[in-house]
Design an enzyme around this catalytic site. Structure first.
Site, short mmCIF file in Angstrom:
data_model
loop_
_atom_site.label_atom_id
_atom_site.label_comp_id
_atom_site.label_asym_id
_atom_site.label_seq_id
_atom_site.Cartn_x
_atom_site.Cartn_y
_atom_site.Cartn_z
N ASP A 8 -7.79 -35.89 -8.62
CA ASP A 8 -6.99 -35.69 -7.41
C ASP A 8 -5.51 -35.69 -7.80
OD1 ASP A 8 -9.41 -35.86 -6.15
OD2 ASP A 8 -8.96 -37.66 -4.98
N ASP A 129 -16.14 -34.04 5.57
CA ASP A 129 -15.66 -35.42 5.39
C ASP A 129 -15.78 -36.14 6.72
OD1 ASP A 129 -14.84 -34.50 2.82
OD2 ASP A 129 -13.01 -33.73 3.73
#
Length: 242
Positions: A8, A129
């Protein structure tokens, strides 16, 4: 089952978050390319990357780092974060990215997701998500009223082949994946399902493999040392696409 080590990127650095909270960003590695190469050396075939700045700003911010990894490793790279337009998808794919992940854009604009899937087929994945079963968006800053299974079925209907499911409450917590929600999704759609969030050790990989999932994304566990990547790949049964 495939193992996707994760990188990330926030402000050009490799970080990990807790439950998607940007205020918890912790630098976990010095260099994205060096980290990617280490994952490749341990046997990874794929790499999962997220442009965290892009997810909040709704456009690519750290694309140059992504392309550097694509050019200088043999890894297949999938990228998510801030991808809202067809030309952004094309930009990534034309520069060697193997798969583009649509999250917020698929929720807010299903017609865009449908067109992207029609044009690029298996090179498009849908990121789902969820916070307490409801789909979140905008870098997880907002939560919708859409049920995660309803959304998965909607994405299946537009032709999506790959879904990446994250239980936000587990993400970055090393508390174990949400096997129940993952199994429910995998049983509800014909799409390939990738597990994300909460993986701590090899036993979690074994449990996910038993659900017949397509893949599992491992992030914090690799950086914290609770999971060895080569062990995870072994527990998953190798890195074949089938």
């Amino acid at each position: 089952m495939l193992i996707f080590p994760a990188i990330d990127i926030k402000d050009g650095e490799c970080v990990r978050l807790r439950r998607g909270d940007y205020a918890t960003a912790q630098k976990v590695a010095e260099d994205a390319l060096q980290t990617a190469r280490s994952f490749e050396a341990e046997g990874a075939a794929w790499l999962h990357m997220v442009d965290l700045n892009g997810a909040k700003d709704a456009h690519p911010v750290n694309a140059s780092l992504v392309f550097q990894v694509v050019r200088k490793t043999g890894l297949k790279v999938e990228i998510g974060g801030g991808i809202r337009q067809m030309d952004t998808v094309a930009y990534y794919l034309q520069n060697g990215v193997s798969r583009v992940i649509l999250g917020s854009a698929a929720l807010r604009n299903p017609a865009f997701a449908k067109e992207a899937v029609r044009k690029w087929k298996e090179q498009i994945a849908i990121g789902i998500d969820a916070r307490e079963g409801k789909v979140a968006a905008e870098g997880w800053q907002k939560t919708s009223t859409v049920d995660y299974l309803d959304f998965a079925k909607q994405m299946e209907q537009i032709g999506a082949q790959t879904l990446i499911f994250t239980d936000i409450s587990r993400d970055g917590m090393l508390s174990g994946p949400n096997l129940e929600m993952l199994d429910r999704m995998n049983q509800s759609v014909s799409c390939r399902v990738v597990a994300s969030g909460g993986i701590r050790h090899s036993a979690d990989i074994t449990a996910l493999k038993a659900l017949n999932l397509y893949g599992a994304i491992c992030g914090k566990s690799l950086y914290e040392g609770t999971l060895n990547l080569s062990d995870a790949i072994s527990a998953a049964g190798g890195q074949d696409e089938t």
